[in-house]
Design an enzyme around this catalytic site. Sequence first.
Site, PDB file in Angstrom:
ATOM      1  CB  ILE A 214      -1.016  -0.009   1.165  1.00 40.40           C
ATOM      2  CG1 ILE A 214      -2.059  -1.117   0.937  1.00 40.40           C
ATOM      3  CG2 ILE A 214      -1.702   1.344   1.290  1.00 40.40           C
ATOM      4  CD1 ILE A 214      -3.070  -1.262   2.062  1.00 40.40           C
ATOM      5  CD  GLU A 233       8.365   3.134  12.924  1.00 41.32           C
ATOM      6  OE1 GLU A 233       7.739   3.670  13.848  1.00 41.32           O
ATOM      7  OE2 GLU A 233       8.034   2.040  12.424  1.00 41.32           O
ATOM      8  N   GLY A 331       5.593   1.964  15.589  1.00 41.01           N
ATOM      9  CA  GLY A 331       5.491   3.405  15.709  1.00 41.01           C
ATOM     10  C   GLY A 331       4.123   3.960  15.357  1.00 41.01           C
ATOM     11  CE  LYS A 356      -8.468 -16.888   7.069  1.00 43.82           C
ATOM     12  NZ  LYS A 356      -8.866 -17.886   8.090  1.00 43.82           N
TER      13      LYS A 356
END
Length: 426
Positions: A214, A233, A331, A356
């Site tokens: 994503i 991060e 984070g 699923k």
Amino acid sequence: MNNIQLYQQKRTTPEEAVTHIKPGEDIITPLIAGEPYTLMKQLETYDGLNGNRLFQMLSANEVINVAPDKLKIISMFMGTTERKAFKERKIDLLPNHFSDIPRLMIQQPTDKVIMAVVSPMDENGYFSLGTNCDHTSGILPFAKTVLLEVNENMPRTFGENQIHISDVTALIGSDAPIPQAPPARLSDKDKVIGEYVAELIKDDDVLQIGFGSIPNAIIDNLKNHQNLSIHTEMIPEKIIELFRNGSVTNANNPFHKGKMTATFAYGTQKLYDFLHENEDVYMLPVNKTNNAANLAGLKNLVTINAAVEVDFLGQANSEKVGGTYWSSTGGQSDFQLASHLSEGGRGVLCLHSTAKGDSISKIRPTLDPGTPISTSKNDIDYVVTEHGIARLRGQTIRERTSELIRIAHPNFRDELKYEAKQMGYL
């Protein structure tokens, strides 16, 4: 004695290096690519352990095999092998905010041993933690013992991740490959979510964005944005494209103007080559990058993270999958709170609407008992699925419920509406 002489004096074998670890001491390693696996494996045959603890995080290697009375292994964010070991009761998991790990470790009433992979020593006697700064750099000043695995494959980066030879107890050499991330495969759902999230990002924003399909899809939709800054991060590999096309300038980075700031990196050799001696990248300890108090005055901070499921209240689980403990908080809660405090900030959680094969809705009336809440209902902001964007911040429970049902998979909307009415939410 000069730096080269110190280096030669402290260079030793893995067998001898670990003898500096005494019973009862805590051993702390960096995450992923910074994990010193040669030294860690040596612990399996070292007979000097007794009541020690090994703190590791998002390991890219098999969990080492040591009797728990000699060495208790504790993960702070689980990767694939740790997940399996946790299920088999071979390791434990420490709940934490990533930003708080240095303080958690420092407050432990035990002597500290740092073991880490570093880049080769420079002409001034400094090693770099390379892909890492993370929690390790914040603990280093309090460590009794520092054991290094000097690896020629570790990129040299700049920032607060430097270790001087005078502070090193012992070191070994290594030419082991640095762990690399598998390629992220984008699904059609990922691509749609990427388009939606990109709509929430404006020119001049400061971005925190992570690793995975994503985030890659989001970055693909940012190539026409201008003057973006990266304070994150983890450094995702796709960011390189935005550097090269000029979308990322880091002009609005308040920590180091003109530089990308982060606490660790994980990718392929392409990313490691990009990082090597790149003065446009500055590594900071996690208690600085992720600390919401440090980020509160930051304008237009957009934080982008993933969730497993979200309930009608806006509580997000990002740690358990199908009842199995999968990772940890990382984070996410740090940055979600930071975006809430930032003037013009936006906190975005992304997830597929189903799992699923579209048989399970990830928009839930309630989370199952025992499910950890990674982002609280009070800190939630935007939730994005392939069916749209829901803004929950400032919304009532009934308004949130309606918004989340709107972005749920169509096959589950009637069922969710029924459940909401039964609960008194609609």
